[in-house]
Design a protein around this motif. Structure first.
Motif, PDB file in Angstrom:
ATOM      1  N   ASP A   1      33.022 -22.717 -21.411  1.00 53.83           N
ATOM      2  CA  ASP A   1      34.156 -23.114 -20.565  1.00 53.83           C
ATOM      3  C   ASP A   1      35.330 -23.585 -21.421  1.00 53.83           C
ATOM      4  O   ASP A   1      36.484 -23.226 -21.161  1.00 53.83           O
ATOM      5  CB  ASP A   1      33.732 -24.212 -19.596  1.00 53.83           C
ATOM      6  N   ALA A   2      35.035 -24.382 -22.443  1.00 57.30           N
ATOM      7  CA  ALA A   2      36.098 -24.840 -23.340  1.00 57.30           C
ATOM      8  C   ALA A   2      36.707 -23.672 -24.096  1.00 57.30           C
ATOM      9  O   ALA A   2      37.925 -23.623 -24.327  1.00 57.30           O
ATOM     10  CB  ALA A   2      35.545 -25.881 -24.317  1.00 57.30           C
ATOM     11  N   LEU A   3      35.870 -22.704 -24.479  1.00 61.61           N
ATOM     12  CA  LEU A   3      36.377 -21.548 -25.217  1.00 61.61           C
ATOM     13  C   LEU A   3      37.331 -20.723 -24.350  1.00 61.61           C
ATOM     14  O   LEU A   3      38.381 -20.256 -24.825  1.00 61.61           O
ATOM     15  CB  LEU A   3      35.211 -20.688 -25.707  1.00 61.61           C
ATOM     16  N   ARG A   4      37.004 -20.547 -23.091  1.00 59.22           N
ATOM     17  CA  ARG A   4      37.899 -19.815 -22.198  1.00 59.22           C
ATOM     18  C   ARG A   4      39.259 -20.513 -22.115  1.00 59.22           C
ATOM     19  O   ARG A   4      40.313 -19.861 -22.170  1.00 59.22           O
ATOM     20  CB  ARG A   4      37.276 -19.706 -20.804  1.00 59.22           C
ATOM     21  N   ARG A   5      39.247 -21.829 -21.974  1.00 58.51           N
ATOM     22  CA  ARG A   5      40.514 -22.570 -21.882  1.00 58.51           C
ATOM     23  C   ARG A   5      41.307 -22.448 -23.178  1.00 58.51           C
ATOM     24  O   ARG A   5      42.539 -22.302 -23.154  1.00 58.51           O
ATOM     25  CB  ARG A   5      40.246 -24.034 -21.546  1.00 58.51           C
ATOM     26  N   SER A   6      40.614 -22.512 -24.316  1.00 59.78           N
ATOM     27  CA  SER A   6      41.309 -22.409 -25.600  1.00 59.78           C
ATOM     28  C   SER A   6      41.940 -21.037 -25.771  1.00 59.78           C
ATOM     29  O   SER A   6      43.090 -20.917 -26.233  1.00 59.78           O
ATOM     30  CB  SER A   6      40.335 -22.694 -26.751  1.00 59.78           C
ATOM     31  N   MET A   7      41.230 -19.981 -25.408  1.00 63.43           N
ATOM     32  CA  MET A   7      41.797 -18.635 -25.516  1.00 63.43           C
ATOM     33  C   MET A   7      43.026 -18.497 -24.626  1.00 63.43           C
ATOM     34  O   MET A   7      44.030 -17.888 -25.022  1.00 63.43           O
ATOM     35  CB  MET A   7      40.742 -17.584 -25.164  1.00 63.43           C
ATOM     36  N   ASP A   8      42.988 -19.080 -23.450  1.00 64.85           N
ATOM     37  CA  ASP A   8      44.134 -19.005 -22.551  1.00 64.85           C
ATOM     38  C   ASP A   8      45.331 -19.755 -23.118  1.00 64.85           C
ATOM     39  O   ASP A   8      46.490 -19.328 -22.927  1.00 64.85           O
ATOM     40  CB  ASP A   8      43.755 -19.557 -21.168  1.00 64.85           C
ATOM     41  N   ARG A   9      45.090 -20.857 -23.818  1.00 62.58           N
ATOM     42  CA  ARG A   9      46.202 -21.571 -24.457  1.00 62.58           C
ATOM     43  C   ARG A   9      46.869 -20.702 -25.520  1.00 62.58           C
ATOM     44  O   ARG A   9      48.098 -20.714 -25.659  1.00 62.58           O
ATOM     45  CB  ARG A   9      45.712 -22.863 -25.118  1.00 62.58           C
ATOM     46  N   LEU A  10      46.072 -19.943 -26.259  1.00 66.25           N
ATOM     47  CA  LEU A  10      46.650 -19.055 -27.265  1.00 66.25           C
ATOM     48  C   LEU A  10      47.515 -17.987 -26.609  1.00 66.25           C
ATOM     49  O   LEU A  10      48.618 -17.681 -27.078  1.00 66.25           O
ATOM     50  CB  LEU A  10      45.539 -18.408 -28.087  1.00 66.25           C
ATOM     51  N   LEU A  11      47.035 -17.400 -25.531  1.00 61.83           N
ATOM     52  CA  LEU A  11      47.771 -16.327 -24.866  1.00 61.83           C
ATOM     53  C   LEU A  11      49.063 -16.823 -24.242  1.00 61.83           C
ATOM     54  O   LEU A  11      50.006 -16.047 -24.051  1.00 61.83           O
ATOM     55  CB  LEU A  11      46.905 -15.689 -23.788  1.00 61.83           C
ATOM     56  N   ALA A  12      49.133 -18.104 -23.913  1.00 66.27           N
ATOM     57  CA  ALA A  12      50.304 -18.645 -23.214  1.00 66.27           C
ATOM     58  C   ALA A  12      51.583 -18.485 -24.021  1.00 66.27           C
ATOM     59  O   ALA A  12      52.679 -18.488 -23.452  1.00 66.27           O
ATOM     60  CB  ALA A  12      50.075 -20.119 -22.878  1.00 66.27           C
ATOM     61  N   ARG A  13      51.484 -18.319 -25.336  1.00 65.94           N
ATOM     62  CA  ARG A  13      52.675 -18.136 -26.167  1.00 65.94           C
ATOM     63  C   ARG A  13      53.069 -16.669 -26.326  1.00 65.94           C
ATOM     64  O   ARG A  13      53.986 -16.366 -27.090  1.00 65.94           O
ATOM     65  CB  ARG A  13      52.459 -18.760 -27.542  1.00 65.94           C
ATOM     66  N   SER A  14      52.380 -15.782 -25.635  1.00 65.59           N
ATOM     67  CA  SER A  14      52.660 -14.341 -25.746  1.00 65.59           C
ATOM     68  C   SER A  14      52.721 -13.905 -27.207  1.00 65.59           C
ATOM     69  O   SER A  14      53.739 -13.374 -27.682  1.00 65.59           O
ATOM     70  CB  SER A  14      53.981 -13.990 -25.036  1.00 65.59           C
ATOM     71  N   PRO A  15      51.633 -14.096 -27.942  1.00 66.80           N
ATOM     72  CA  PRO A  15      51.653 -13.795 -29.380  1.00 66.80           C
ATOM     73  C   PRO A  15      51.824 -12.310 -29.659  1.00 66.80           C
ATOM     74  O   PRO A  15      51.316 -11.458 -28.921  1.00 66.80           O
ATOM     75  CB  PRO A  15      50.280 -14.291 -29.859  1.00 66.80           C
TER      76      PRO A  15
ATOM     77  N   PHE B   1      50.151 -27.001 -34.438  1.00 66.65           N
ATOM     78  CA  PHE B   1      48.705 -27.166 -34.382  1.00 66.65           C
ATOM     79  C   PHE B   1      48.286 -27.500 -32.957  1.00 66.65           C
ATOM     80  O   PHE B   1      48.866 -28.383 -32.318  1.00 66.65           O
ATOM     81  CB  PHE B   1      48.260 -28.298 -35.316  1.00 66.65           C
ATOM     82  N   ILE B   2      47.266 -26.790 -32.445  1.00 67.92           N
ATOM     83  CA  ILE B   2      46.712 -27.139 -31.136  1.00 67.92           C
ATOM     84  C   ILE B   2      45.190 -27.251 -31.231  1.00 67.92           C
ATOM     85  O   ILE B   2      44.552 -26.559 -32.022  1.00 67.92           O
ATOM     86  CB  ILE B   2      47.121 -26.159 -30.024  1.00 67.92           C
ATOM     87  N   ASP B   3      44.654 -28.124 -30.429  1.00 71.56           N
ATOM     88  CA  ASP B   3      43.213 -28.354 -30.356  1.00 71.56           C
ATOM     89  C   ASP B   3      42.575 -27.214 -29.572  1.00 71.56           C
ATOM     90  O   ASP B   3      42.979 -26.925 -28.448  1.00 71.56           O
ATOM     91  CB  ASP B   3      42.977 -29.692 -29.650  1.00 71.56           C
ATOM     92  N   THR B   4      41.583 -26.542 -30.180  1.00 73.11           N
ATOM     93  CA  THR B   4      40.977 -25.367 -29.530  1.00 73.11           C
ATOM     94  C   THR B   4      39.452 -25.427 -29.604  1.00 73.11           C
ATOM     95  O   THR B   4      38.819 -24.676 -30.351  1.00 73.11           O
ATOM     96  CB  THR B   4      41.476 -24.054 -30.173  1.00 73.11           C
ATOM     97  N   PRO B   5      38.827 -26.330 -28.838  1.00 76.25           N
ATOM     98  CA  PRO B   5      37.356 -26.374 -28.832  1.00 76.25           C
ATOM     99  C   PRO B   5      36.771 -25.163 -28.119  1.00 76.25           C
ATOM    100  O   PRO B   5      37.474 -24.398 -27.457  1.00 76.25           O
ATOM    101  CB  PRO B   5      37.076 -27.665 -28.048  1.00 76.25           C
ATOM    102  N   GLY B   6      35.478 -25.013 -28.242  1.00 72.60           N
ATOM    103  CA  GLY B   6      34.746 -23.916 -27.599  1.00 72.60           C
ATOM    104  C   GLY B   6      33.803 -23.267 -28.578  1.00 72.60           C
ATOM    105  O   GLY B   6      32.602 -23.159 -28.330  1.00 72.60           O
ATOM    106  N   HIS B   7      34.336 -22.840 -29.715  1.00 74.15           N
ATOM    107  CA  HIS B   7      33.486 -22.406 -30.822  1.00 74.15           C
ATOM    108  C   HIS B   7      32.933 -23.631 -31.541  1.00 74.15           C
ATOM    109  O   HIS B   7      31.754 -23.677 -31.904  1.00 74.15           O
ATOM    110  CB  HIS B   7      34.280 -21.537 -31.783  1.00 74.15           C
ATOM    111  N   ALA B   8      33.808 -24.604 -31.758  1.00 70.00           N
ATOM    112  CA  ALA B   8      33.421 -25.874 -32.374  1.00 70.00           C
ATOM    113  C   ALA B   8      34.394 -26.939 -31.886  1.00 70.00           C
ATOM    114  O   ALA B   8      35.556 -26.644 -31.600  1.00 70.00           O
ATOM    115  CB  ALA B   8      33.462 -25.783 -33.898  1.00 70.00           C
TER     116      ALA B   8
END
Length: 316
Positions: free
Chosen positions: A210-224, A156-163
């Motif tokens: 800005d938070a949404l951009r950071r959250s999306m980048d966290r998702l990509l960091a795992r090379s899904p 589980f990771i915290d992903t603000p931006g949308h909410a």
């Protein structure tokens, strides 16, 4: 027993369940099965609960096989049916973001907030009464915490931006994220030979680009290998989709800032969003981008509302 027609097997013991909300293939919940134990990720509304129970039955699982109900966040198209579903799952624990837990335990404020956006008539038609979850059955995973489903790790990771009450869940087995609304919306009718098309969602009331951009980048960091979207289904090619999301997010922010003082700002925002999406859809190869934009009327309405609230908040 054959699977119902609203269930799509995805491999890796994962199933997408069309919740029936709004229209077909608009809103998905997911069922993870591991060694006879199960977890739901998102639930749809109260009206989807019979579908959730039906897929368990079709797979030969009883309600007591479900260990977890996991809302990605507490917006009602994702968690409106979670309380009612929990009443049928005697061994389930709800895993919800720390900022969303109180709304599952006492959903009155959640209901009133949604009512302010949608109105009472729509609330009754689409959602119905929200059901509270006993506090002893609610747990809030920390950012980075791993919880196992019968030995299957879910991170589980915290992903603000949308909410601000949004988390995403990494499934190591399939190499995919359950993204809720953090990784945007992608409807299958807009798929072309180029693949999926996707757009960000700025639904009110906590949109933060800005938070949404950071959250999306966290998702990509795992090379899904894939993303499991609530709206709608599994998509692949995450780097390409992320580029499109970033491009559109920049465009949405730019048009919102340009229209900050427009005389009828809401109407102007909706028109500008429609034009942005029409241009993107045409570039993607959609045969009739004007008709496709018409199909996005609900998303455009909510995105315009969310952008307006973000504009007002950013000037105070």
């Amino acid at each position: 027993m054959a699977l119902p027609d609203f269930v799509e097997p995805l491999g890796d013991d994962l199933y997408a369940v069309d919740t029936g909300f709004h229209r077909p293939r608009f809103d998905a919940a997911y069922l993870i099965v591991e060694r006879g134990r199960a977890a739901f990720v998102d639930t749809g509304t109260n009206h989807a609960v019979p579908r959730m129970l039906a897929v368990l039955d079709a797979l030969g699982l009883g309600p007591d096989a479900v260990d977890y109900v996991i809302p990605t966040h507490v917006h009602l198209d994702h968690a409106g049916g979670a309380g009612l579903l929990m009443q049928s799952l005697p061994k389930a624990t709800m895993l919800v973001h720390p900022r969303g837990a109180r709304h599952m335990i006492n959903p009155l404020a959640l209901y009133l907030g949604a009512q302010a956006v949608y109105g009472e008539e729509e609330m009754q038609r689409s959602y119905g009464r929200l059901h509270a979850v006993d506090a002893t059955r609610v747990r809030s995973p920390a950012d980075g915490e791993v919880i196992e489903l019968a030995g299957r790790p879910l991170t589980f990771i915290d992903t603000p931006g949308h909410a601000r009450h949004h988390h995403c869940i990494w499934d190591e087995r399939s190499g995919g994220w359950f993204t809720g609304d953090t990784f945007g919306l992608s409807y299958r009718e807009h798929d072309t030979t180029r693949g999926a098309w996707i757009l960000p969602t700025s639904t009110p009331v906590q949109f933060d680009p800005d938070a949404l951009r950071r959250s999306m980048d966290r998702l990509l960091a795992r090379s899904p290998r894939c993303m499991y979207l609530t709206h709608f289904g599994r998509v692949t090619g995450a780097p390409r989709l992320a580029d499109l999301l970033h491009e559109q997010l920049d465009g949405m922010v730019a048009l919102a800032l340009r229209l900050r003082s427009a005389p009828d700002r809401h109407a102007a925002l909706k028109t500008a969003l429609g034009e942005l999406y029409s241009e993107q859809l045409a570039r993607h190869g959609v045969a009739d981008p004007v008709a496709a934009v018409d199909d996005l009327d609900l998303d455009i309405e909510l995105n315009a509302q969310g952008l307006a609230i973000w504009l007002d908040r950013s000037t105070t």
